[in-house]
Design an enzyme around this catalytic site. Structure first.
Site, PDB file in Angstrom:
ATOM      1  N   ASP A 140       0.833  -0.969  -0.212  1.00  0.00           N
ATOM      2  CA  ASP A 140      -0.025   0.031  -0.034  1.00  0.00           C
ATOM      3  C   ASP A 140       0.877   1.199   0.026  1.00  0.00           C
ATOM      4  O   ASP A 140       1.424   1.532   1.194  1.00  0.00           O
ATOM      5  CB  ASP A 140      -0.848  -0.019   1.317  1.00  0.00           C
ATOM      6  CG  ASP A 140      -2.112  -1.251   1.281  1.00  0.00           C
ATOM      7  OD1 ASP A 140      -1.551  -2.098   0.567  1.00  0.00           O
ATOM      8  OD2 ASP A 140      -3.108  -0.832   1.786  1.00  0.00           O
ATOM      9  N   LYS A 222      -6.845   3.437  -3.573  1.00  0.00           N
ATOM     10  CA  LYS A 222      -7.410   3.087  -2.312  1.00  0.00           C
ATOM     11  C   LYS A 222      -7.338   4.669  -1.751  1.00  0.00           C
ATOM     12  O   LYS A 222      -6.692   5.552  -2.369  1.00  0.00           O
ATOM     13  CB  LYS A 222      -5.994   2.578  -1.353  1.00  0.00           C
ATOM     14  CG  LYS A 222      -6.314   2.830   0.106  1.00  0.00           C
ATOM     15  CD  LYS A 222      -5.256   1.696   0.719  1.00  0.00           C
ATOM     16  CE  LYS A 222      -5.286   1.848   2.436  1.00  0.00           C
ATOM     17  NZ  LYS A 222      -4.325   1.145   2.989  1.00  0.00           N
ATOM     18  N   LYS A 258     -10.105   0.268  -2.790  1.00  0.00           N
ATOM     19  CA  LYS A 258     -10.210   0.015  -1.255  1.00  0.00           C
ATOM     20  C   LYS A 258     -10.290   1.244  -0.532  1.00  0.00           C
ATOM     21  O   LYS A 258      -9.579   2.050  -0.593  1.00  0.00           O
ATOM     22  CB  LYS A 258      -8.628  -0.255  -0.978  1.00  0.00           C
ATOM     23  CG  LYS A 258      -8.607  -0.692   0.740  1.00  0.00           C
ATOM     24  CD  LYS A 258      -7.245  -1.309   0.922  1.00  0.00           C
ATOM     25  CE  LYS A 258      -6.855  -1.279   2.433  1.00  0.00           C
ATOM     26  NZ  LYS A 258      -5.726  -1.574   3.000  1.00  0.00           N
TER      27      LYS A 258
END
Lengths: 333, 515
Positions: A140, A222, A258
Site C-alpha cells: 500500500d 485506495k 479499497k
C-alpha cells in the site's frame, strides 16, 4: 474527446446518498455482512505496534470469530488480509505460514514512507523492496500529494511506476500494488478523479512493460491512509469506482478499490456494498459467481479497517440468533 | 517456543456464496404499514360526507379505483354529477364571506395545523398514495408527502403577510376556486392547489383525478380533524365529465387546472367565454442539453432520474436529450449502464425505483408511442432487459404474475426532431436522444417545440450555463441538476405548457385580486 473527466460534487453527493437508502433485510443482509467480512484488510498502523500485536491480528484475520460454528452453525470466511507497517511483515508472514497462497489471508504492507510520503524516492523504493523481500503479498503506497497539488503530475505518475517496478519479485511476479491517493488532502472530487485516472494508467504501463496481459495484475487504488480526516467517504469512493469502471470499459483491465479509514459499522459497510453492486454491474466474464461483478469479490474490493470486523460479527450473530452479543464476546485483534 | 499453525475451518466457498447471494438482489423489503380503506366513498361537501345525488342515466353512481400494480379494486368512489358539483359550488360560495373575512393570522393557524397533521399521518398517506397511483413507496415517502407538508407550511407563512407580497396594493380573495388535478402526483397537486387558495382567503371545490382519488379524500379527513370551517374546501370525485361540469360552472370565479394540453385548451375556451380567472399547468416535452464539458456521470444521473422519476409520468419529465455529437457514444453507453441498474417492480417494496404505470389506458399510450418510434426509424434501447424480454412484461417478484401495468425505462437513439416521439408528450419512462454540434443549434432544437415547461443544462462551464439558460424558453431551467422542487420556487410553463405559476410569491398572484 473527454481527456479530463470532471465531477460535479453536488450530484455526486446526492447519488452517493441514494445508496444509503436501500433497505437491506434478512438473507440479503446476511450475505452482505458475510461478504464484507471476507473483504476486510484488518489493519494496525500505530507507532506502538509490536510483534505480539501483529500476531494477534493474524489470528483474528484467519478466524474472525472463534465461536462462529458454535453460535452460527457455520464458519465465517476469513478476512482478506492483514495490513501492517513494513517492520511487521516478517512476523505476519511467519505467523501465517502454511496458509493457502491463493485463497488464504494476505499480508499487506504500507510502504514508500507511509503515511506522508515525504521521503526521497530512493528511500521509498528501498522501503518497498524490503517489504516485498520480506514476503508481503501487497504493497500500500502513498503518492506525493504535494507534487500532485502543485501540478507535477508526471512526477507522481513516475513515482507510481517506480514503486510498481519495485513490487516485482525475482520470479517476475508482482506484489499487488495499492495506490493511496489520500483523498482528504486532495480535497476536490475533480482531483480525486484525476489522481485515480493517473494512478490506474501508471500501473497499467508497468504491467505492459512486463508483458502482463489480460485483466492486469489486480492492483488497487485506495482512498486514504487513515491518518488524515476525512478518510474514506461515499462520494469519494463513488468517483474512484467510476474511474475504475471507465477504465475497464475502455481497456478490459480490472483495477481494485479499497476505501480505508472511517468505515466502522456494519451498516456503513453495507452502504458501500450497495454502491459497488449498483455501480459496477458490468457483466465481466469469469465472474458469473458474483453476478459478473469482480468488485463483489475480495480480489477487487477491500475495506481498510480495524474496528469494522467486530461490528460485522456482532450484526451477523444478531441476524442468526436474534440476540446481540456483548462487545467482549468478540476478541480484539 | 513452538508454533501453532493457524487454520481456518471455513471453506473458501463461504465468501463466494455470499458474493453470489449479494449480487443476486436484495431480499424483499415491503412497507409493512396497513392502511384501512373504506369500501365506498361519497363526496365531501359543506364539511360532510354525502352520497352522490342521482343523476340522469349514465354516469351516476360509483366507480372503482384500482391498484395499478395488482389491478385489485381498492375502493369505490362516487361519480360526481352536475347536481353534486352544484351543491359543492354553493357550499363554497356560502363559506366564502366568513373565510375571506378571517384575519390572515387565523387562516394561517388552520394551514399550520393541516401541515402538521399531514406530517403525523405521513406514512399512512404515502402507503395510500402508492396503492392508488403505482408510484414507488420510496418516492411517495421521500418526495410527495414531505412536499405536501412543506406546501402547507410555506403558505401558512404567507396568509398574514399578503400585503408584503404585493406592496402598495390591497390583495383580496378571488372567490370560489374550481381546481381540477391530475393523477401523477395526486396528493401533492391537491396541496399545490388548496394551500395558496386558502392562504389568500378563497374557498375551493377540488376534483381529484378519476384513477387516484383516495389520498385527496384522506386529506379531506385531515381537514375535518383540523376543524376547517364547513364548505371552505369541498371535494367532488368523478371522471372527466365531473371535471368539465366543475370547470364550466357559472358559479366559480377561478379555475385552476393541471393536466393534459388537450383538456386545458377546452377549459381555456370555456373560461374565455365567461371571463373566469384561469391558470393552466399542462404538458411538456422538456429538453436536456448535455455538453462535452459536462461532468458526465453526474449528468447521466440527473438525466436518467429525470425520465424514470414517477415512471416518467411527470409533466416536466426531461424527455428529449440533446447530446453534443462528440460524446454521443459515451453518453449512450452510460445511459445503458445506469438504466440497467434500475429496479422495476412492486411499488410497495422500499427498494423499487420504478413502480407501475398509473392505468391501462396510460400504458396503451406509452406502447403506441414506442411502436411509433420504431416505425419512424428510431432505435429502441431497453437496458437491463434480456434478449426476448417484453419491456412491458411484469417484473419477476412477489406480485401476482401477469397483473399490473409495467414499462421498463428505455430510450430511443437515431431520433430526428421531426419524429413524433420527439414532439409529443409520451408521459412514460421513454427518452429520445438527439444530437447537436454547436450551442446555437442546441438552443434552437430545444426550443423547437410547442411546449415550454422545464429544461436541463449540463456543463461544467459557468458562463455557458448563464448564456444557455437565458435563451431557453422554459418556465424552469435546472442547471447541473433536475427535478428540484420547493414551495418557494415558482413552477409553470410557456406556450402550450400553460400559464400562471404555482409556488412562491408568484403563485399567490393567481389567487388574489389586487385593489
Amino acid at each position: 474527446m473527454h481527456a479530463r473527466p470532471t465531477v460535479d460534487a453536488v450530484m455526486a453527493a446526492e447519488r452517493a446518498a441514494t445508496f444509503t437508502k436501500r433497505s437491506i433485510k434478512a438473507s440479503a443482509k446476511l450475505a452482505g455482512l458475510t461478504l464484507a467480512v471476507s473483504m476486510v484488510d484488518l489493519t494496525t498502523l500505530e507507532g506502538k505496534d509490536s510483534p505480539e500485536k501483529a500476531r494477534s491480528l493474524c489470528r483474528k484475520a484467519v478466524r474472525p470469530w472463534e465461536r462462529d460454528v458454535d453460535v452460527l452453525g457455520e464458519a465465517l470466511p476469513h478476512a482478506a488480509a492483514v495490513c501492517v507497517y513494513p517492520a511487521m511483515v516478517r512476523v505476519c508472514v511467519d505467523e501465517l505460514r502454511g496458509r493457502d497462497p491463493d485463497a488464504g489471508v494476505k499480508v499487506a504492507s504500507v510502504a514508500t514512507g507511509f503515511p506522508s510520503g515525504q521521503f526521497p524516492l530512493e528511500v521509498r523504493l528501498a522501503d518497498t523492496r524490503r517489504a516485498v523481500a520480506d514476503g508481503a503479498d501487497e504493497i500500500d503506497m502513498v503518492i506525493s500529494r504535494g507534487a500532485f497539488l502543485a501540478g507535477r503530475l508526471d512526477e507522481v505518475a513516475e513515482e507510481i511506476r517506480e514503486v510498481k517496478r519495485a513490487c516485482r519479485r525475482g520470479d517476475g511476479s508482482f506484489a499487488h500494488l495499492k495506490v493511496i491517493l489520500e483523498t482528504g488532502e486532495l480535497e476536490t472530487l475533480d482531483h480525486v478523479r484525476r489522481a485515480s485516472d493517473l494512478a490506474i494508467r501508471a500501473m497499467a504501463e508497468v504491467d505492459e512493460e512486463a508483458g502482463v496481459g489480460g485483466v492486469g495484475t489486480a492492483d488497487f487504488i485506495k482512498t486514504s491512509t487513515g491518518k488524515v480526516q476525512p478518510a474514506a467517504t461515499m462520494p469519494v469512493t463513488l468517483v474512484m469506482l467510476e474511474a475504475i469502471r471507465d477504465w475497464y470499459l475502455e481497456t478490459g483491465r480490472l483495477v481494485g478499490m479499497k476505501p480505508a479509514g472511517g468505515i466502522r459499522t456494519a451498516k456503513q459497510a453495507l452502504h458501500y456494498l450497495v454502491m459497488v453492486k449498483e455501480t459496477m454491474n458490468l457483466g465481466v466474464a469469469g465472474f458469473e459467481h458474483a453476478g459478473g461483478n469482480p468488485w463483489l469479490t475480495p480480489a477487487y474490493f477491500r475495506f481498510g479497517a480495524s474496528t469494522l470486523l467486530n461490528d460485522l460479527l456482532r450484526q451477523i450473530a444478531w441476524l442468526k440468533t436474534g440476540k446481540y452479543q456483548a462487545g467482549y464476546d468478540f476478541a480484539e485483534a | 517456543m513452538g508454533r501453532i499453525t493457524v487454520t481456518s475451518p471455513s471453506s473458501p466457498s463461504a465468501a463466494t456464496r455470499a458474493a453470489s447471494d449479494w449480487a443476486n438482489g436484495y431480499a424483499p423489503a415491503p412497507e409493512t404499514v396497513k392502511v384501512a380503506i373504506k369500501p365506498r366513498h361519497g363526496h365531501f361537501i359543506a364539511g360532510r360526507w354525502v352520497l352522490p345525488k342521482a343523476g340522469r342515466g349514465e354516469g351516476s353512481g360509483y366507480f372503482p379505483t384500482i391498484n395499478p400494480a395488482t389491478e385489485a379494486v381498492l375502493s369505490e368512489v362516487a361519480q360526481g354529477t352536475e347536481k353534486d358539483v352544484d351543491a359543492a359550488v354553493s357550499a363554497a360560495r356560502k363559506a366564502l364571506p366568513a373565510w375571506a373575512g378571517l384575519p390572515g393570522v387565523e387562516r394561517a393557524k388552520y394551514l399550520y395545523r393541516i401541515a402538521r397533521r399531514v406530517q403525523e399521518r405521513s406514512r399512512e398517506l404515502a402507503v395510500l398514495e402508492t396503492l392508488d397511483s403505482g408510484k414507488p413507496i420510496k418516492e411517495s415517502r421521500d418526495v410527495d408527502v414531505p412536499l405536501v407538508a412543506a406546501h402547507f407550511f410555506y403558505h401558512a407563512g404567507w396568509a398574514d403577510k399578503l400585503a408584503f407580497a404585493f406592496p402598495g396594493r390591497t390583495p383580496r380573495p378571488v372567490g370560489v376556486c374550481a381546481q381540477v388535478i391530475p393523477w401523477n402526483f395526486p396528493l401533492l397537486m391537491a396541496a399545490w392547489k388548496i394551500a395558496p387558495a386558502l392562504a389568500c382567503g378563497n374557498t375551493v371545490v377540488l376534483k381529484p383525478a378519476e384513477t387516484t382519488p383516495l389520498t385527496a379524500l384522506r386529506l379531506a379527513e385531515i381537514l375535518e380533524e383540523c376543524a376547517l370551517p364547513a364548505g371552505v374546501v369541498n371535494l367532488v370525485t368523478g371522471d372527466g365529465r365531473t371535471g368539465a361540469a366543475l370547470a364550466c360552472h357559472a358559479g366559480v370565479d377561478k379555475v385552476a387546472f393541471t393536466g393534459s394540453t388537450d383538456v386545458g385548451k377546452k377549459i381555456a375556451r370555456a373560461a374565455a367565454a365567461r371571463g373566469t380567472k384561469l391558470t393552466l399547468e399542462l404538458g411538456g416535452k422538456s429538453p436536456h442539453i448535455i455538453f462535452e464539458d459536462a461532468s458526465l456521470d453526474q449528468a447521466i444521473e440527473g438525466i436518467v432520474a429525470g425520465i424514470y422519476f414517477n415512471q416518467g409520468e411527470v409533466c416536466c419529465a426531461g424527455s428529449r436529450l440533446f447530446v453534443q455529437e462528440s460524446i454521443v457514444d459515451t453518453v449512450v453507453r452510460k445511459l445503458e449502464g445506469r438504466m440497467a441498474s434500475l429496479r422495476v417492480g412492486d411499488p410497495m417494496d422500499k427498494n423499487t425505483d420504478v413502480g407501475a404505470v398509473n392505468s391501462r389506458q396510460q400504458l396503451e399510450t406509452i406502447r403506441r408511442y414506442m411502436a411509433l418510434g420504431g416505425a419512424e426509424g428510431a432505435t429502441l434501447h431497453v437496458p437491463g432487459a434480456h434478449a426476448g424480454d417484453d419491456p412491458f412484461g411484469p417484473p419477476t417478484n412477489t406480485l401476482p404474475r401477469g397483473a399490473g401495468f409495467w414499462c421498463r425505462p428505455c430510450f430511443f437513439t437515431g431520433v430526428q426532431p421531426s419524429h413524433t416521439i420527439a414532439r409529443e408528450e409520451i408521459f412514460g419512462p421513454v427518452l429520445s436522444v438527439l444530437t447537436f454540434r454547436t450551442p446555437e443549434e442546441a438552443i434552437q432544437r430545444a426550443n423547437n417545440t410547442p411546449y415550454g415547461l422545464a429544461a436541463g443544462v449540463w456543463t461544467d462551464k459557468g458562463s455557458k450555463i448563464f448564456d444557455i439558460a437565458a435563451k431557453l424558453k422554459a418556465g424552469v431551467v435546472w442547471c447541473n441538476t433536475y427535478n428540484k422542487f420547493d414551495p418557494a420556487s415558482p413552477f409553470g410553463g410557456y406556450k402550450e405548457s400553460g400559464f400562471g405559476r404555482e409556488g412562491g410569491v408568484q403563485g399567490l398572484r393567481a389567487y388574489v385580486v389586487l385593489e
